[in-house]
Enzyme design. Structure first.
Site, short mmCIF file in Angstrom:
data_model
loop_
_atom_site.label_atom_id
_atom_site.label_comp_id
_atom_site.label_asym_id
_atom_site.label_seq_id
_atom_site.Cartn_x
_atom_site.Cartn_y
_atom_site.Cartn_z
N SER A 133 2.24 2.25 1.82
CA SER A 133 2.44 0.79 1.93
C SER A 133 3.31 0.47 3.14
O SER A 133 3.04 -0.50 3.86
CB SER A 133 3.10 0.24 0.66
OG SER A 133 2.32 0.53 -0.47
N PHE B 134 -3.28 8.65 -9.10
CA PHE B 134 -3.70 9.86 -8.42
C PHE B 134 -2.87 11.01 -8.96
O PHE B 134 -1.64 10.95 -8.97
CB PHE B 134 -3.59 9.73 -6.90
CG PHE B 134 -4.74 8.96 -6.33
CD1 PHE B 134 -6.01 9.53 -6.30
CD2 PHE B 134 -4.59 7.68 -5.86
CE1 PHE B 134 -7.09 8.81 -5.82
CE2 PHE B 134 -5.67 6.96 -5.38
CZ PHE B 134 -6.92 7.53 -5.36
N TYR C 177 26.23 0.57 19.19
CA TYR C 177 26.76 1.68 18.39
C TYR C 177 25.70 2.73 18.07
O TYR C 177 26.00 3.78 17.53
CB TYR C 177 27.44 1.17 17.12
CG TYR C 177 26.56 0.31 16.24
CD1 TYR C 177 26.55 -1.07 16.37
CD2 TYR C 177 25.75 0.89 15.27
CE1 TYR C 177 25.74 -1.86 15.57
CE2 TYR C 177 24.93 0.11 14.47
CZ TYR C 177 24.93 -1.27 14.62
OH TYR C 177 24.12 -2.02 13.83
N HIS D 291 -6.79 -1.09 -0.63
CA HIS D 291 -5.56 -1.09 -1.42
C HIS D 291 -4.79 -2.40 -1.24
O HIS D 291 -4.81 -3.00 -0.17
CB HIS D 291 -4.69 0.09 -1.00
CG HIS D 291 -3.53 0.34 -1.91
ND1 HIS D 291 -2.26 -0.12 -1.63
CD2 HIS D 291 -3.45 0.98 -3.09
CE1 HIS D 291 -1.45 0.24 -2.61
NE2 HIS D 291 -2.14 0.91 -3.50
N GLY E 73 17.84 4.15 8.41
CA GLY E 73 18.11 5.47 7.83
C GLY E 73 16.84 6.16 7.39
O GLY E 73 15.85 5.53 7.04
C1 LIG Z 1 -2.04 5.12 -3.26
C2 LIG Z 1 -2.65 4.36 -2.17
C3 LIG Z 1 -1.85 3.53 -1.36
C4 LIG Z 1 -0.41 3.24 -1.64
O1 LIG Z 1 0.38 4.34 -1.49
P1 LIG Z 1 1.97 4.22 -1.58
O2 LIG Z 1 2.40 5.46 -0.86
O3 LIG Z 1 2.31 4.22 -3.02
O4 LIG Z 1 2.39 2.99 -0.90
C5 LIG Z 1 -2.46 2.91 -0.28
N1 LIG Z 1 -3.76 3.07 -0.03
C6 LIG Z 1 -4.55 3.84 -0.79
C7 LIG Z 1 -6.01 3.99 -0.44
C8 LIG Z 1 -4.03 4.50 -1.89
O5 LIG Z 1 -4.82 5.25 -2.66
#
Ligand SMILES: *Cc1c(COP(=O)(O)O)cnc(C)c1O
Length: 482
Positions: free
Chosen positions: A155, A94, A338, A195, A356
């Site tokens: 992800s 992309f 903590y 994906h 974090g």
């Molecule tokens: C790019 C993409 C992801 C993964 O994105 P990341 O931020 O790299 O994990 C997941 N789903 C779709 C539809 C994507 O195009």
């Protein structure tokens, strides 16, 4: 090591602030030149695997080095091995933009170096994040009952969403007792085009890949709701327990759009968690003329899209929205002494497994304020117009064909003048190799409908119609040699 050539530092490696200022001005100048002249670079570096590694010393330096020496190696060794994702003719995966305001936001956030795990650990980080997420949710037309967090990647967001879905399906027992996939027999649904992060989440969550039911798509690569219903019925009959469905609005290869409304109906009827992955296309929901494609996503339990993909924020920044924050806390919250807060602060660390967190909201805020809603919409529209321009050229040519609808800024297509079957695939593969080797542009490859196809996306703020002319001319030329 004597940093300024005059005064001895108190400790080795101490950086006098004047040296930082000088190097900082040089850095901003370099970045300014880079942003101005990115298109003068070849998009892909001319190097082989291991070339850079061989030019980097095997041991870290014993004595500290000067900024000048490091900058020289940055320019002469690192940059030549860089793939220029910020190039206006980077059309692969992309296409994205590390915009000027986003770069400034990153710079400030590095300087502040906060860790926004909880309100008390950095109020600015936690509260600005809430505000920018609210701006984003409204801009894409989501109702006010969504809240969320900013995470690194889609992800991660999908993993978190499916983790909460799994907990809910197990009556929030598995966080204590552990998860027994064989006993629970959970199954989740997504289309064949979704994906890979959905499958990876199933691996991490102990559901296993067998728990992912890949549902058939229609002739436009959209999840087929009838096939989904049939799959659910068959799985229930076999004693399995459907618990979640992931719809993709803008799939990774063809950017097809699953019918969110029909899927939401099925999710409600079958009591499935409904997660929407709009990693790439989400920002297009800011455009009234595209809103219809997202119809139904407002009924999701969780939604993710990536401002680092099509909202001009430098990698990484992913916006995760959810409906029922209590379910998230119920799934994830574990507060050691903590990290305890006084009172009932709403702390981001309770919404996931990561403790974090970088101050990502800052760069988002810089970008959203610099462009404004109108500027973002205009640029997204521009990218959609560039894709339509390319698609039009393909459609008008007898030697090329488009292989999927163009809803957004991504075009999948192939050269048809290279014979049939394998010979055609070979011709397209050669065009792909030649174009990428030329340095003119970087495009992706994919397999659609069993055929090798070329894939080109627009998402860089500097890309113009002249770049479409240039890549089209290059494609025609590379194809002419087939
Ligand atoms: C790019 C993409 C992801 C993964 O994105 P990341 O931020 O790299 O994990 C997941 N789903 C779709 C539809 C994507 O195009």
């Amino acid at each position: 090591m004597d940093h300024d050539g005059k005064k001895k530092p108190a400790r080795p490696g101490e950086v006098p602030i004047d040296r930082f200022r000088e190097a900082g001005y040089r850095a901003v100048d370099w970045i300014g030149d880079y942003l101005e002249k990115t298109r003068e670079y070849a998009v892909l570096p001319d190097c082989a695997e291991g070339d850079l590694l061989a030019r980097l010393p095997e041991e870290m330096p014993e004595e500290g080095e000067s900024f000048e020496a490091i900058e020289k190696d940055f320019r002469e060794r690192i940059v030549p091995a860089v793939t220029h994702w910020n190039h206006p003719r980077f059309f692969a995966y992309f296409s994205i933009t590390g915009s000027a305001p986003g770069i400034l936001g990153e710079l400030y956030s590095a300087a502040l170096n906060t860790n926004g795990m909880k309100w008390a650990s950095c109020p600015a980080s936690v509260e600005l994040e809430k505000r920018v997420l609210q701006w984003l949710a409204r801009a894409v037309g989501l109702p006010g009952d969504f809240s969320g967090i900013v995470v690194d990647l889609a992800s991660t967001a999908t993993l978190l969403s499916l983790a909460v879905a799994r907990e809910r399906a197990c009556g929030f027992r598995s966080r204590k007792e552990g998860f027994d996939a064989k006993r629970e027999k959970l199954v989740l649904y997504t289309s064949r085009e979704s994906h890979v992060s959905v499958e990876k989440a199933a691996i991490v969550l102990g559901l296993g890949l067998d728990a992912v039911h890949a549902v058939d798509t229609d002739d436009e690569y959209r999840l087929d709701p009838a096939a989904l219903s049939a799959a659910i019925d068959a799985d229930r009959a076999a004693g399995r327990k459907p618990f979640a469905v992931v719809a993709t609005l803008g799939t990774t290869v063809t950017t097809s759009v699953d019918p969110a409304g029909a899927i939401a109906d099925i999710a409600r009827r079958e009591q499935l968690w409904f997660h929407v992955d709009a990693a790439y296309a989400g920002p297009a929901a800011m455009l009234p003329e595209k809103r219809l494609l997202f119809d139904g996503w407002e009924r999701a339990d969780s939604i993710v899209f990536n401002p680092h993909k099509w909202l001009f924020v430098p990698i990484d920044a992913s916006a995760l929205f959810f409906r029922d924050p209590r379910a998230w806390r119920h799934a994830f919250s574990v507060v050691p002494d903590y990290l305890a807060s006084d009172g009932d602060a709403d702390d981001p660390m309770d919404y996931g497994f990561q403790l974090g967190r970088r101050f990502r909201a800052l760069k988002l805020w810089f970008v959203l304020r610099t462009y404004g809603r109108r500027g973002l919409v205009a640029n997204i529209r521009h990218h959609i117009a560039l894709a339509a321009d390319l698609a039009g050229r393909i459609d008008r040519s007898a030697r090329w064909e488009r292989v999927a609808p163009v809803h957004f800024s991504t075009v999948c297509f192939r050269f048809t003048g290279g014979g049939e079957g394998e010979s055609s695939d070979r011709a397209n593969r050669e065009i792909f190799d030649r174009l990428n080797r030329s340095g003119i542009a970087h495009i992706s490859r994919a397999v659609v409908g069993g055929r090798f196809v070329l894939r080109l996306t627009f998402g860089n703020l500097k890309t113009t119609g002249a770049d479409v002319d240039e890549v089209w001319r290059a494609l025609e030329e590379m194809a002419g040699r087939s």
